[in-house]
Design a protein around this motif. Structure first.
Motif, mmCIF file in Angstrom:
data_model
loop_
_atom_site.group_PDB
_atom_site.id
_atom_site.type_symbol
_atom_site.label_atom_id
_atom_site.label_comp_id
_atom_site.label_asym_id
_atom_site.label_seq_id
_atom_site.Cartn_x
_atom_site.Cartn_y
_atom_site.Cartn_z
ATOM 1 N N UNK A 178 -4.056 -21.360 18.603
ATOM 2 C CA UNK A 178 -3.397 -20.162 19.090
ATOM 3 C C UNK A 178 -2.437 -19.566 18.073
ATOM 4 N N UNK A 179 -1.733 -20.428 17.347
ATOM 5 C CA UNK A 179 -0.807 -19.949 16.325
ATOM 6 C C UNK A 179 -1.543 -19.198 15.221
ATOM 7 N N UNK A 180 -2.740 -19.697 14.849
ATOM 8 C CA UNK A 180 -3.519 -19.029 13.809
ATOM 9 C C UNK A 180 -3.968 -17.650 14.284
ATOM 10 N N UNK A 181 -4.414 -17.562 15.530
ATOM 11 C CA UNK A 181 -4.807 -16.270 16.089
ATOM 12 C C UNK A 181 -3.621 -15.311 16.104
ATOM 13 N N UNK A 182 -2.450 -15.801 16.479
ATOM 14 C CA UNK A 182 -1.268 -14.943 16.511
ATOM 15 C C UNK A 182 -0.939 -14.408 15.118
ATOM 16 N N UNK A 183 -1.049 -15.274 14.126
ATOM 17 C CA UNK A 183 -0.741 -14.892 12.746
ATOM 18 C C UNK A 183 -1.720 -13.860 12.209
ATOM 19 N N UNK A 184 -2.966 -13.909 12.691
ATOM 20 C CA UNK A 184 -4.016 -13.026 12.176
ATOM 21 C C UNK A 184 -4.530 -12.086 13.263
ATOM 22 N N UNK A 185 -3.626 -11.627 14.099
ATOM 23 C CA UNK A 185 -4.017 -10.809 15.251
ATOM 24 C C UNK A 185 -4.794 -9.562 14.845
ATOM 25 N N UNK A 186 -4.381 -8.910 13.774
ATOM 26 C CA UNK A 186 -5.042 -7.661 13.383
ATOM 27 C C UNK A 186 -6.494 -7.891 12.995
ATOM 28 N N UNK A 187 -6.768 -9.009 12.336
ATOM 29 C CA UNK A 187 -8.147 -9.309 11.938
ATOM 30 C C UNK A 187 -8.999 -9.593 13.174
ATOM 31 N N UNK A 188 -8.490 -10.419 14.081
ATOM 32 C CA UNK A 188 -9.252 -10.732 15.293
ATOM 33 C C UNK A 188 -9.523 -9.474 16.113
ATOM 34 N N UNK A 189 -8.532 -8.616 16.240
ATOM 35 C CA UNK A 189 -8.711 -7.396 17.018
ATOM 36 C C UNK A 189 -9.734 -6.471 16.364
ATOM 37 N N UNK A 190 -9.657 -6.325 15.055
ATOM 38 C CA UNK A 190 -10.598 -5.445 14.374
ATOM 39 C C UNK A 190 -12.016 -6.010 14.432
ATOM 40 N N UNK A 191 -12.141 -7.337 14.429
ATOM 41 C CA UNK A 191 -13.471 -7.952 14.530
ATOM 42 C C UNK A 191 -14.181 -7.517 15.803
ATOM 43 N N UNK A 192 -13.418 -7.314 16.887
ATOM 44 C CA UNK A 192 -13.993 -6.979 18.195
ATOM 45 C C UNK A 192 -14.012 -5.475 18.471
ATOM 46 N N UNK A 193 -13.533 -4.679 17.553
ATOM 47 C CA UNK A 193 -13.299 -3.258 17.826
ATOM 48 C C UNK A 193 -14.559 -2.508 18.259
ATOM 49 N N UNK A 194 -15.721 -2.892 17.754
ATOM 50 C CA UNK A 194 -16.939 -2.150 18.084
ATOM 51 C C UNK A 194 -17.337 -2.283 19.547
ATOM 52 N N UNK A 195 -16.802 -3.292 20.239
ATOM 53 C CA UNK A 195 -17.116 -3.474 21.660
ATOM 54 C C UNK A 195 -16.116 -2.767 22.577
ATOM 55 N N UNK A 196 -15.070 -2.240 22.005
ATOM 56 C CA UNK A 196 -13.927 -1.761 22.777
ATOM 57 C C UNK A 196 -14.299 -0.637 23.746
ATOM 58 N N UNK A 197 -15.024 0.356 23.249
ATOM 59 C CA UNK A 197 -15.332 1.521 24.067
ATOM 60 C C UNK A 197 -16.151 1.177 25.296
ATOM 61 N N UNK A 198 -17.230 0.418 25.115
ATOM 62 C CA UNK A 198 -18.096 0.057 26.239
ATOM 63 C C UNK A 198 -17.353 -0.825 27.236
ATOM 64 N N UNK A 199 -16.505 -1.710 26.733
ATOM 65 C CA UNK A 199 -15.749 -2.616 27.596
ATOM 66 C C UNK A 199 -14.824 -1.834 28.530
ATOM 67 N N UNK A 200 -14.068 -0.890 27.989
ATOM 68 C CA UNK A 200 -13.145 -0.129 28.820
ATOM 69 C C UNK A 200 -13.870 0.897 29.687
ATOM 70 N N UNK A 201 -15.005 1.386 29.240
ATOM 71 C CA UNK A 201 -15.784 2.283 30.085
ATOM 72 C C UNK A 201 -16.265 1.548 31.325
ATOM 73 N N UNK A 202 -16.692 0.291 31.140
ATOM 74 C CA UNK A 202 -17.145 -0.507 32.284
ATOM 75 C C UNK A 202 -16.001 -0.804 33.232
ATOM 76 N N UNK A 203 -14.802 -1.024 32.704
ATOM 77 C CA UNK A 203 -13.649 -1.325 33.556
ATOM 78 C C UNK A 203 -13.234 -0.123 34.389
ATOM 79 N N UNK A 204 -13.379 1.072 33.837
ATOM 80 C CA UNK A 204 -13.076 2.287 34.582
ATOM 81 C C UNK A 204 -11.669 2.307 35.165
ATOM 82 N N UNK A 205 -10.697 1.904 34.381
ATOM 83 C CA UNK A 205 -9.316 1.790 34.866
ATOM 84 C C UNK A 205 -8.757 3.160 35.230
ATOM 85 N N UNK A 206 -8.127 3.243 36.403
ATOM 86 C CA UNK A 206 -7.487 4.475 36.835
ATOM 87 C C UNK A 206 -6.013 4.504 36.462
ATOM 88 N N UNK A 207 -5.427 5.688 36.453
ATOM 89 C CA UNK A 207 -4.062 5.836 35.943
ATOM 90 C C UNK A 207 -3.029 5.130 36.809
#
Length: 284
Positions: free
Chosen positions: A23-52
């Protein structure tokens, strides 16, 4: 592991890893982990359909990118992120404070056994977080109890190892003459929910209906160039070097570097990946 966190004994290994060095390693490299998953972001949040005005629960939130994004969408609602890792949650809180988000909070919790507030959330999300439960059915039942009737549960989980080039390439390039094992089916880890049948069964047992599972594929980014990716992955995959002598370690790291060089593109190092986007509804 934090003494105040209630944890399922069956999940002790995962708790030690995520609330420790991993967990500490993930925290230290948060930007890399987040960018690794970025291509899935749009479809993931579209499926969630979160309301305001909705209340969102983010399971296995890590350093909180998805929690913060949910909070920005649910501007008149709220988002709560839960994770095993104290280090990642500290980073999540720091980033949320820096972005001046006042409708987001984080809790250190094992979702399998955490005493959830009953029917408190409209939607639960998890980006590659639900595969690490020792008792998936128990975790899903707890999530269902936290959702209001008709609430949605959206997950992104990895498909089988053979469909994920990043896993196979890293494992094989660092083999150094060894036969590297593939995670056993269903064991807590990245591929625990690779079988859609297991996902459907666990969700049904927990009281979810309307299950939809869609295949997704996207390139994963591991660094700006092969050198940066090699430094990042050497820390992440250090366990693959255990038991090797000096020559073996050098060979494994050289193999990894060659693989990364083959996957280097002008805008970074990319490997193919495949995931399941899962959506279910709590029974009314």
């Amino acid at each position: 592991m934090s003494e105040v966190m209630r944890s399922d004994p069956a999940n002790a290994d995962q708790a030690r890893a995520w609330d420790g060095g991993e967990g500490a390693y993930w925290a230290e490299h948060a930007d890399v982990f987040d960018k690794a998953m970025r291509a899935y972001h749009g479809a993931f949040f579209a499926a969630a359909g979160i309301g305001r005005g909705e209340a969102v629960l983010d399971i296995g939130c890590g350093t909180g990118e998805t929690t913060r994004d949910a909070a920005r969408i649910a501007v008149a609602g709220s988002a709560v992120g839960m994770d095993l890792s104290a280090a990642m949650l500290r980073e999540a809180r720091r980033r949320a404070a820096g972005e001046e988000l006042d409708n987001v909070s984080f809790e250190q919790a094992d979702v399998q056994v955490h005493p959830m507030p009953g029917e408190a959330f409209d939607v639960a999300i998890s980006r590659t977080g639900t595969m690490f439960f020792a008792d998936v059915a128990a975790a899903f039942r707890n999530v269902a109890a936290a959702l209001r009737p008709g609430g949605r549960f959206v997950q992104l989980v990895w498909q089988e190892p053979a469909r994920n080039e990043w896993f196979c390439a890293f494992r094989d390039s660092m083999a150094a003459g060894r036969t590297m094992p593939t995670p056993p089916p269903g064991a807590p880890g990245p591929f625990a929910l690779a079988d859609p049948g297991r996902i459907r069964a666990a969700l049904a047992e927990a009281g979810f209906t309307g299950v939809v599972i869609r295949g997704q594929s996207a390139p994963m980014w591991f660094g700006a160039d092969a050198g940066a990716a090699h430094r990042f992955l050497t820390g992440l995959l250090g366990w693959m070097l255990e038991g090797l002598d000096e020559e073996g370690r050098a060979g494994a790291l050289h193999g990894l570097r060659r693989s990364l060089a083959r996957h280097e593109q002008p805008d970074g190092v990319f490997y193919a990946s495949a995931a399941w986007l899962v959506k279910a509804v709590r029974q009314t």
